[in-house]
Design a protein around this motif. Structure first.
Motif, mmCIF file in Angstrom:
data_model
loop_
_atom_site.group_PDB
_atom_site.id
_atom_site.type_symbol
_atom_site.label_atom_id
_atom_site.label_comp_id
_atom_site.label_asym_id
_atom_site.label_seq_id
_atom_site.Cartn_x
_atom_site.Cartn_y
_atom_site.Cartn_z
ATOM 1 N N GLY A 389 -54.049 -12.143 49.197
ATOM 2 C CA GLY A 389 -53.837 -10.745 49.559
ATOM 3 C C GLY A 389 -53.179 -10.626 50.914
ATOM 4 N N LEU A 390 -52.180 -9.750 51.015
ATOM 5 C CA LEU A 390 -51.515 -9.470 52.288
ATOM 6 C C LEU A 390 -51.905 -8.073 52.743
ATOM 7 C CD1 LEU A 390 -49.846 -12.050 51.867
ATOM 8 C CD2 LEU A 390 -47.821 -10.771 52.580
ATOM 9 N N GLY A 391 -52.582 -7.988 53.879
ATOM 10 C CA GLY A 391 -52.960 -6.693 54.427
ATOM 11 C C GLY A 391 -53.834 -5.913 53.469
ATOM 12 N N ILE A 392 -53.449 -4.649 53.241
ATOM 13 C CA ILE A 392 -54.217 -3.772 52.363
ATOM 14 C C ILE A 392 -54.123 -4.222 50.906
ATOM 15 C CG2 ILE A 392 -52.366 -2.132 51.885
ATOM 16 C CD1 ILE A 392 -56.083 -1.341 52.625
ATOM 17 N N GLY A 393 -53.214 -5.171 50.625
ATOM 18 C CA GLY A 393 -53.099 -5.713 49.275
ATOM 19 C C GLY A 393 -54.329 -6.481 48.812
ATOM 20 N N ALA A 394 -55.276 -6.709 49.720
ATOM 21 C CA ALA A 394 -56.504 -7.419 49.346
ATOM 22 C C ALA A 394 -57.453 -6.558 48.518
ATOM 23 C CB ALA A 394 -57.216 -7.911 50.611
ATOM 24 N N THR A 395 -57.168 -5.254 48.399
ATOM 25 C CA THR A 395 -58.139 -4.335 47.768
ATOM 26 C C THR A 395 -58.562 -4.738 46.353
ATOM 27 O OG1 THR A 395 -56.248 -2.896 47.284
ATOM 28 C CG2 THR A 395 -57.610 -2.311 49.172
ATOM 29 N N PRO A 396 -57.651 -5.019 45.410
ATOM 30 C CA PRO A 396 -58.137 -5.383 44.068
ATOM 31 C C PRO A 396 -58.834 -6.737 44.049
ATOM 32 C CG PRO A 396 -55.767 -5.661 44.184
ATOM 33 C CD PRO A 396 -56.170 -4.992 45.459
ATOM 34 N N CYS A 541 -51.406 -9.784 45.638
ATOM 35 C CA CYS A 541 -51.151 -8.368 45.875
ATOM 36 C C CYS A 541 -50.701 -8.208 47.317
ATOM 37 C CB CYS A 541 -52.394 -7.519 45.609
ATOM 38 S SG CYS A 541 -52.066 -5.745 45.713
ATOM 39 N N GLY A 542 -49.543 -7.620 47.504
ATOM 40 C CA GLY A 542 -48.985 -7.423 48.841
ATOM 41 C C GLY A 542 -47.505 -7.131 48.747
ATOM 42 N N THR A 543 -46.819 -7.225 49.872
ATOM 43 C CA THR A 543 -45.384 -6.957 49.895
ATOM 44 C C THR A 543 -44.632 -7.988 49.067
ATOM 45 O OG1 THR A 543 -45.152 -8.252 51.928
ATOM 46 C CG2 THR A 543 -45.533 -5.883 52.169
#
Length: 572
Positions: A389-396, A541-543
């Motif tokens: 996960g990159l940044g807020i992409g760690a959510t799922p 999940c991320g950019t």
């Protein structure tokens, strides 16, 4: 040459499902265009309008097909059902439904261009300049009195509906472009800048309701077809429009009954808003899925998707929202006003725990719709997980971690319970075992404050995972890489503090933080050595910047080792 061939092989392997779908779509469009082109080449109108009319009618046929097809990728309930209940995901790229929607939109634009330009710049002028002998076969279509000016075509039902549709489509297509949707055009004057952003995209996209109505009218009042069974526009659109209408009705009635109660609100560093909500009755979901959220205090019509960060076993539902656009910024302001931090709170968090009786603040009303399928929900198919996960992409991925932890605890409890049952001689029904046996989580973020977002989850995993099933790695890229002389002091203090207190000085959690970016080749190599003859699920999940490297490494190690890596990218 070898590098080129290998890159081509990787591309084909990675995009096999996309390629055959695109090939099928192009083949259908080409067949429809050719069929209409040949059909009108054999008709009397060809001798007056020539290849202009054949091109216009061929483009119109592909346009009808694409206007029908473009509705399917946005039928979220249907896609979620097909993904969860059928095996079609083996052949169909459900994860790329929005990308396919965009590709079809390009096909619509090409069809509109071929049809409109051919008619407006070629067909109509040629008909106006036709001789009386050439016009004779046209009387059955345009009347005994021949058109005498260009305005005659435009003011007719076929003309004005076509012009209005082109204008509305142009507005919707333009504002859907990332430059306008994400407000990237900073040099625009202020009056025009207000017409950009997600709000403009959202409302302009609903102009297609008018477009479809006009499209059916335009397809009925045709110049060159008078028999109803030759007017096929409604035939193309009937099933897709009914399916989409049912989708919207289901969403409307379902979301109206899923008003949630806010349990906790927190604003973390990095402009991240965390919302903990009560779980609606009968609401079931899988980790990795997402929900649509509506806040009437911000906009009564807009629904925005966010990954679920709570686990299915939790008694609450949570989402973490980064405030990047106009809607999310307004949402943060609304909750900030409703839930002010106490005077003695120095943490910078806004909380409403719903536990203080008369001190409960009035929370904005939230509606949710979902859950909807996402690539990350396939994690249950793998024994080993590599989560990035990159940044807020760690959510799922956080939801997946919590679910893995909950299932490990549940399995351990059940095994202990079965041992007791066996000793007592009572039969026990054994449930299907949880597939995941090992999980590696790599979270890369730039700001140190970002670790506050999921601090509680990290500590919970570190404390309760006694068997060491989940391996956590935090990376802070704003600090010099490990081994650099400039970070030696930080590393020394970090090690001393972690050894003494069991808490990392950088992240404030039990998980030790690494500096700079991970060496992804070493990460894959470690997984391949530890888990030979195993299929590893790689979920990212991320950019988009990291997608190419992870895909290439997944394919590279799958070829060179006995470990097979399946790459999945979550929509970001």
């Amino acid at each position: 040459m070898k590098r080129t061939i290998r890159a081509l092989q990787y591309f084909v392997e990675d995009n096999s499902k996309r390629l055959w779908i695109l090939a099928l779509w192009l083949a259908i469009c080409s067949a429809l265009f050719s069929w209409k082109f040949i059909q009108y080449k054999r008709r009397a109108v060809f001798h007056v309008m020539g290849y202009c009319v054949t091109t216009a009618k061929g483009g119109a046929e592909t346009l009808k097909f694409n206007m029908a097809l473009i509705l399917f990728p946005v039928c979220r309930n249907t896609i979620t059902w097909l993904r969860s209940k059928t095996k079609l995901g083996v052949a169909l790229p459900f994860d790329d439904n929005i990308n396919f929607h965009k590709v079809i939109a390009v096909g619509v634009a090409i069809g509109v261009g071929l049809h409109a330009i051919s008619h407006l710049t070629c067909d109509f002028p040629r008909l106006l300049h036709a001789t009386d002998a050439e016009y004779e076969p046209m009387k059955q279509f345009f009347g005994e009195k021949r058109p005498n000016n260009y305005w005659w075509f435009v003011k007719g039902t076929e003309g004005w509906t076509g012009v209005v549709m082109v204008v509305l489509m142009a507005i919707a297509f333009t504002l859907a472009h990332p430059w306008f949707r994400r407000n990237r055009l900073n040099h625009l004057p202020k009056p025009l800048k207000k017409l950009t952003g997600f709000n403009a995209f959202w409302y302009s996209h609903h102009l297609f309701v008018i477009v479809y109505v006009l499209f059916i009218i335009h397809g009925y009042f045709l110049y060159l077809n008078r028999k109803w069974y030759n007017k096929t526009t409604w035939m193309y659109l009937a099933v897709p429009m009914m399916l989409y209408a049912c989708e919207r009705l289901v969403r409307f009635f379902r979301s109206g009954h899923k008003s949630v109660r806010i349990l906790k609100v927190a604003v973390y560093p990095g402009n991240v808003l965390a919302l903990h909500m009560s779980k609606p009755q009968g609401f079931k979901y899988t980790s990795g899925q997402y929900v649509y959220v509506n806040c009437s205090d911000v906009s009564p019509f807009q629904w925005h998707p966010f990954s679920i960060t709570s686990a299915p076993g939790d008694d609450y539902l949570s989402v973490h929202i980064r405030t990047l656009g106009d809607w999310t910024s307004q949402l943060k302001v609304v909750f900030a006003k409703a839930c002010q931090p106490s005077s003695g709170d120095q943490s910078g968090l806004l909380r409403a725990d719903m536990l203080q009786g008369n001190n409960i603040p009035r929370m904005p009303r939230l509606l949710i719709d979902g859950p909807y399928g996402a690539p990350a929900q396939d994690y249950k198919n793998y024994e080993v997980l590599l989560l990035v996960g990159l940044g807020i992409g760690a959510t799922p991925l956080i939801s997946i971690l919590k679910d893995v932890l909950n299932n490990i605890k549940q399995q351990r409890d059940e095994e202990q319970g079965r041992a007791v049952v066996v000793e007592s001689g009572v039969k026990n029904n054994k449930r299907k075992p949880f597939a995941t046996k090992r999980a590696y989580f790599y979270w890369v973020t730039r700001e140190q404050g970002s670790f506050e977002w999921f601090k509680g989850v990290m500590n919970e995993v570190a404390e309760k995972d006694k068997e060491g099933v989940i391996e956590l790695h935090n990376y802070c890229t704003s600090v010099y890489e490990e081994g650099d002389a400039r970070s030696a002091l930080i590393t020394m203090l970090q090690s001393l503090h972690h050894a003494k207190n069991g808490v990392d000085i950088v992240s404030g959690t039990r998980v030790k933080t690494h500096f700079a970016r991970p060496n992804w080749r070493n990460v894959f190599k470690h997984a391949a050595i530890k888990h030979p003859d195993t299929r590893v699920g790689v979920f990212y999940c991320g950019t988009h910047a990291l997608v190419g490297d992870l895909k290439r490494l997944s394919l590279d190690f799958s070829r060179k080792t006995t470990t097979k890596f399946d790459f999945h990218k979550e929509n970001f």
